[in-house]
Design a protein around this motif. Structure first.
Motif, PDB file in Angstrom:
ATOM      1  N   MET A 177       4.588   0.098 -10.354  1.00  0.00           N
ATOM      2  CA  MET A 177       5.115   1.338 -10.560  1.00  0.00           C
ATOM      3  C   MET A 177       6.201   1.685  -9.260  1.00  0.00           C
ATOM      4  O   MET A 177       5.535   1.793  -8.227  1.00  0.00           O
ATOM      5  CB  MET A 177       4.340   2.606 -10.956  1.00  0.00           C
ATOM      6  N   LYS A 178       7.514   1.978  -9.526  1.00  0.00           N
ATOM      7  CA  LYS A 178       8.191   2.384  -8.541  1.00  0.00           C
ATOM      8  C   LYS A 178       8.989   3.568  -8.522  1.00  0.00           C
ATOM      9  O   LYS A 178       9.495   4.235  -7.804  1.00  0.00           O
ATOM     10  CB  LYS A 178       9.227   0.974  -8.150  1.00  0.00           C
ATOM     11  N   ASP A 179       9.190   3.713 -10.090  1.00  0.00           N
ATOM     12  CA  ASP A 179       9.977   5.165 -10.125  1.00  0.00           C
ATOM     13  C   ASP A 179       9.141   6.236 -10.706  1.00  0.00           C
ATOM     14  O   ASP A 179       8.348   6.292 -11.517  1.00  0.00           O
ATOM     15  CB  ASP A 179      10.727   4.934 -11.398  1.00  0.00           C
ATOM     16  N   PHE A 180       8.815   7.158  -9.727  1.00  0.00           N
ATOM     17  CA  PHE A 180       7.787   8.324  -9.799  1.00  0.00           C
ATOM     18  C   PHE A 180       8.503   9.553 -10.377  1.00  0.00           C
ATOM     19  O   PHE A 180       7.696  10.542 -10.610  1.00  0.00           O
ATOM     20  CB  PHE A 180       7.190   8.539  -8.327  1.00  0.00           C
ATOM     21  N   LYS A 181       9.780   9.804 -10.332  1.00  0.00           N
ATOM     22  CA  LYS A 181      10.356  11.076 -10.783  1.00  0.00           C
ATOM     23  C   LYS A 181       9.730  11.589 -12.219  1.00  0.00           C
ATOM     24  O   LYS A 181       9.772  10.609 -13.165  1.00  0.00           O
ATOM     25  CB  LYS A 181      11.791  10.830 -10.855  1.00  0.00           C
ATOM     26  N   ASP A 182       9.357  12.749 -11.980  1.00  0.00           N
ATOM     27  CA  ASP A 182       8.770  13.454 -13.215  1.00  0.00           C
ATOM     28  C   ASP A 182       7.403  12.580 -13.991  1.00  0.00           C
ATOM     29  O   ASP A 182       7.112  13.166 -15.141  1.00  0.00           O
ATOM     30  CB  ASP A 182       9.884  13.352 -14.578  1.00  0.00           C
ATOM     31  N   LYS A 183       6.951  11.762 -13.138  1.00  0.00           N
ATOM     32  CA  LYS A 183       5.601  11.222 -13.683  1.00  0.00           C
ATOM     33  C   LYS A 183       4.546  12.358 -13.301  1.00  0.00           C
ATOM     34  O   LYS A 183       4.639  13.310 -12.867  1.00  0.00           O
ATOM     35  CB  LYS A 183       5.367   9.978 -12.834  1.00  0.00           C
ATOM     36  N   MET A 238      -4.232  -1.063 -11.137  1.00  0.00           N
ATOM     37  CA  MET A 238      -5.547  -0.036 -10.880  1.00  0.00           C
ATOM     38  C   MET A 238      -5.250  -0.805  -9.063  1.00  0.00           C
ATOM     39  O   MET A 238      -5.044  -1.679  -8.563  1.00  0.00           O
ATOM     40  CB  MET A 238      -6.723  -0.568 -11.115  1.00  0.00           C
ATOM     41  N   SER A 239      -5.951   0.367  -8.392  1.00  0.00           N
ATOM     42  CA  SER A 239      -6.214  -0.042  -6.812  1.00  0.00           C
ATOM     43  C   SER A 239      -7.552   0.605  -6.475  1.00  0.00           C
ATOM     44  O   SER A 239      -8.000   1.695  -7.356  1.00  0.00           O
ATOM     45  CB  SER A 239      -5.090   0.666  -5.900  1.00  0.00           C
ATOM     46  N   VAL A 240      -8.226   0.073  -5.525  1.00  0.00           N
ATOM     47  CA  VAL A 240      -9.346   0.853  -4.977  1.00  0.00           C
ATOM     48  C   VAL A 240      -9.021   1.129  -3.314  1.00  0.00           C
ATOM     49  O   VAL A 240      -8.653   0.227  -2.521  1.00  0.00           O
ATOM     50  CB  VAL A 240     -10.599   0.172  -5.053  1.00  0.00           C
ATOM     51  N   PHE A 241      -9.112   2.269  -3.022  1.00  0.00           N
ATOM     52  CA  PHE A 241      -8.796   2.856  -1.695  1.00  0.00           C
ATOM     53  C   PHE A 241     -10.060   3.034  -0.752  1.00  0.00           C
ATOM     54  O   PHE A 241     -11.115   3.439  -1.004  1.00  0.00           O
ATOM     55  CB  PHE A 241      -8.175   4.448  -1.714  1.00  0.00           C
ATOM     56  N   CYS A 242     -10.045   1.914   0.208  1.00  0.00           N
ATOM     57  CA  CYS A 242     -11.234   1.712   1.015  1.00  0.00           C
ATOM     58  C   CYS A 242     -10.739   2.135   2.638  1.00  0.00           C
ATOM     59  O   CYS A 242     -10.579   1.364   3.298  1.00  0.00           O
ATOM     60  CB  CYS A 242     -11.650   0.252   1.115  1.00  0.00           C
ATOM     61  N   GLU A 277       3.252   1.071  -5.451  1.00  0.00           N
ATOM     62  CA  GLU A 277       4.563   0.297  -5.397  1.00  0.00           C
ATOM     63  C   GLU A 277       4.491  -1.196  -5.287  1.00  0.00           C
ATOM     64  O   GLU A 277       5.083  -2.024  -6.117  1.00  0.00           O
ATOM     65  CB  GLU A 277       5.618   0.605  -4.285  1.00  0.00           C
ATOM     66  N   GLU A 278       3.652  -1.634  -4.524  1.00  0.00           N
ATOM     67  CA  GLU A 278       3.515  -3.291  -4.328  1.00  0.00           C
ATOM     68  C   GLU A 278       2.322  -3.822  -5.218  1.00  0.00           C
ATOM     69  O   GLU A 278       1.869  -4.817  -5.272  1.00  0.00           O
ATOM     70  CB  GLU A 278       3.142  -3.575  -2.683  1.00  0.00           C
ATOM     71  N   GLU A 279       1.732  -3.002  -6.249  1.00  0.00           N
ATOM     72  CA  GLU A 279       0.642  -3.119  -7.115  1.00  0.00           C
ATOM     73  C   GLU A 279      -0.541  -3.977  -6.291  1.00  0.00           C
ATOM     74  O   GLU A 279      -0.980  -5.105  -6.645  1.00  0.00           O
ATOM     75  CB  GLU A 279       1.063  -4.223  -8.172  1.00  0.00           C
ATOM     76  N   LYS A 280      -0.783  -3.381  -5.081  1.00  0.00           N
ATOM     77  CA  LYS A 280      -1.986  -3.944  -4.297  1.00  0.00           C
ATOM     78  C   LYS A 280      -3.240  -3.280  -4.744  1.00  0.00           C
ATOM     79  O   LYS A 280      -3.242  -2.105  -5.233  1.00  0.00           O
ATOM     80  CB  LYS A 280      -1.859  -3.492  -3.131  1.00  0.00           C
ATOM     81  N   PHE A 281      -4.220  -4.256  -5.099  1.00  0.00           N
ATOM     82  CA  PHE A 281      -5.461  -3.788  -5.780  1.00  0.00           C
ATOM     83  C   PHE A 281      -6.359  -3.102  -4.462  1.00  0.00           C
ATOM     84  O   PHE A 281      -6.534  -1.708  -4.518  1.00  0.00           O
ATOM     85  CB  PHE A 281      -6.293  -4.618  -6.291  1.00  0.00           C
ATOM     86  N   TYR A 282      -6.518  -3.753  -3.223  1.00  0.00           N
ATOM     87  CA  TYR A 282      -7.185  -3.308  -2.189  1.00  0.00           C
ATOM     88  C   TYR A 282      -6.434  -2.535  -1.168  1.00  0.00           C
ATOM     89  O   TYR A 282      -5.433  -3.045  -0.873  1.00  0.00           O
ATOM     90  CB  TYR A 282      -8.104  -4.354  -1.501  1.00  0.00           C
ATOM     91  N   ILE A 283      -6.634  -1.123  -0.908  1.00  0.00           N
ATOM     92  CA  ILE A 283      -5.879  -0.481   0.074  1.00  0.00           C
ATOM     93  C   ILE A 283      -6.832  -0.099   1.287  1.00  0.00           C
ATOM     94  O   ILE A 283      -7.887   0.463   1.066  1.00  0.00           O
ATOM     95  CB  ILE A 283      -5.387   0.756  -0.526  1.00  0.00           C
ATOM     96  N   LEU A 284      -6.579  -0.773   2.426  1.00  0.00           N
ATOM     97  CA  LEU A 284      -7.398  -0.632   3.461  1.00  0.00           C
ATOM     98  C   LEU A 284      -6.625   0.007   4.574  1.00  0.00           C
ATOM     99  O   LEU A 284      -5.223   0.200   4.597  1.00  0.00           O
ATOM    100  CB  LEU A 284      -7.727  -1.696   4.061  1.00  0.00           C
ATOM    101  N   THR A 285      -6.936   0.935   5.662  1.00  0.00           N
ATOM    102  CA  THR A 285      -6.454   1.827   6.518  1.00  0.00           C
ATOM    103  C   THR A 285      -6.558   0.992   7.993  1.00  0.00           C
ATOM    104  O   THR A 285      -6.004   1.525   8.900  1.00  0.00           O
ATOM    105  CB  THR A 285      -6.876   3.111   6.497  1.00  0.00           C
ATOM    106  N   HIS A 286      -7.713   0.449   8.353  1.00  0.00           N
ATOM    107  CA  HIS A 286      -8.031   0.364   9.827  1.00  0.00           C
ATOM    108  C   HIS A 286      -8.518  -1.238   9.799  1.00  0.00           C
ATOM    109  O   HIS A 286      -9.413  -1.942   9.505  1.00  0.00           O
ATOM    110  CB  HIS A 286      -9.442   0.912   9.875  1.00  0.00           C
ATOM    111  N   SER A 287      -7.314  -2.138  10.085  1.00  0.00           N
ATOM    112  CA  SER A 287      -7.232  -3.367  10.375  1.00  0.00           C
ATOM    113  C   SER A 287      -8.199  -4.008  11.372  1.00  0.00           C
ATOM    114  O   SER A 287      -8.642  -4.897  11.198  1.00  0.00           O
ATOM    115  CB  SER A 287      -5.838  -4.063  10.815  1.00  0.00           C
ATOM    116  N   GLU A 288      -8.664  -2.980  12.270  1.00  0.00           N
ATOM    117  CA  GLU A 288      -9.565  -3.486  13.291  1.00  0.00           C
ATOM    118  C   GLU A 288     -10.879  -3.884  12.704  1.00  0.00           C
ATOM    119  O   GLU A 288     -11.775  -4.495  13.369  1.00  0.00           O
ATOM    120  CB  GLU A 288      -9.681  -2.666  14.459  1.00  0.00           C
ATOM    121  N   LEU A 289     -11.073  -3.297  11.612  1.00  0.00           N
ATOM    122  CA  LEU A 289     -12.315  -3.515  10.795  1.00  0.00           C
ATOM    123  C   LEU A 289     -12.312  -4.732   9.916  1.00  0.00           C
ATOM    124  O   LEU A 289     -13.372  -5.249   9.374  1.00  0.00           O
ATOM    125  CB  LEU A 289     -12.808  -2.299   9.958  1.00  0.00           C
TER     126      LEU A 289
END
Length: 287
Positions: A1-7, A183-187, A249-261
């Protein structure tokens, strides 16, 4: 999904923390927002702030642990906006302590909020999305605690590993039904949120008897102090909404925040393959 206007986005646990950060990013992208939370006063504050930022917002006070509340949330969202394109199953709680010392109320509360809350969200909203037959995206907030384990957080890890497994299996099921619902899972790792103060939202039915030995012990006090320390000392929340939406936007399933882990996640996989064991030596090196 890339167009978010009025979603239209539905966000649970949206009055504070990650949920509110996601709502703010929705506002920047012209998305209509349904914010849901158990905390009425904070929800009203969040609603006011989002409207000041120019967003079209519906605020719904509800409890993700109650299936009927999730049904009510969907009903009000559809009555207001007619469709739902984005679902963020974000609400959650944390308790600290060894598995054998936590009360059954601790276990039931965290599993009901962190696992059943997501189950309720998926159960209610996926049929709506399937019926719409439009491009949709679901993000379940889990944690890096659903990919690797630390000591002192047994109940939290249990709930977050369940959340990751639920997200993975649900996405596989969706692939058998449609190519329109992603879907994505935010970790995330530790982020500066209000999660460590979630006790104020604990329902009376799950209240602990604080006179019990564990809750009077130095270990309990130490675990509580550590919980506050790691969350308040975590990553600033400013970029979290953008991180999540870039993944959508990139259709990533796993979303991570801390690359050091990431090496620790890799070590866990290596241990699985080789029959290794979790190591306190490794954990002491990162805590």
């Amino acid at each position: 999904m890339k167009d978010f206007k009025d979603k239209v986005a539905v966000i649970t646990g949206a009055a504070n923390g990650i949920g509110f950060a996601v709502a703010q990013e929705c506002a920047r992208r012209g998305i209509k927002i349904v914010i849901a939370d158990i905390d009425g006063p904070d929800l009203k504050r969040a609603e006011r702030q989002l409207k000041e930022e120019g967003a079209e917002v519906l605020a719904v006070e509800m409890d993700v642990m109650k299936y009927e509340d999730m049904e009510m949330l969907a009903k009000e969202a559809l009555e207001k906006f007619q469709h739902v394109d984005l679902l963020f199953n974000n609400a959650g709680v944390v308790v600290a302590g060894p598995a054998w010392l936590l009360s059954m109320n601790d276990w039931e509360w965290i599993m009901k909020a962190n696992v059943w809350g997501v189950i309720h969200g998926q159960k209610v909203f996926i049929p709506i999305m399937l019926k719409q037959d439009t491009e949709c995206h679901i993000v379940n907030t889990s944690s890096v605690a659903g990919l690797l384990s630390l000591n002192g957080m047994s109940a939290y890890h249990t709930s977050k590993f369940a959340s990751v497994g639920l997200s993975e299996s649900t996405y596989l099921d969706l692939q058998c039904e449609t190519d329109k619902i992603k879907m994505s899972v935010f970790c995330p790792g530790f982020i500066q949120t209000d999660l460590d103060n979630c006790e104020k939202h604990r329902p009376k039915k799950y209240a602990n008897d604080m006179s019990q030995p564990y809750y009077q012990s130095d270990l309990y006090k130490k675990e509580e102090q550590q919980k506050h320390k790691v969350i308040k000392g975590g990553m600033p929340i400013d970029t979290i909404g953008l991180t999540i939406f870039e993944a959508i936007e990139e259709e990533k399933f796993y979303i991570l925040t801390h690359s050091e882990l990431n090496p620790l996640i890799g070590l866990r996989v290596k241990n699985v393959f080789e029959g290794g064991s979790p190591s306190m030596t490794v954990i002491k090196g990162i805590k």
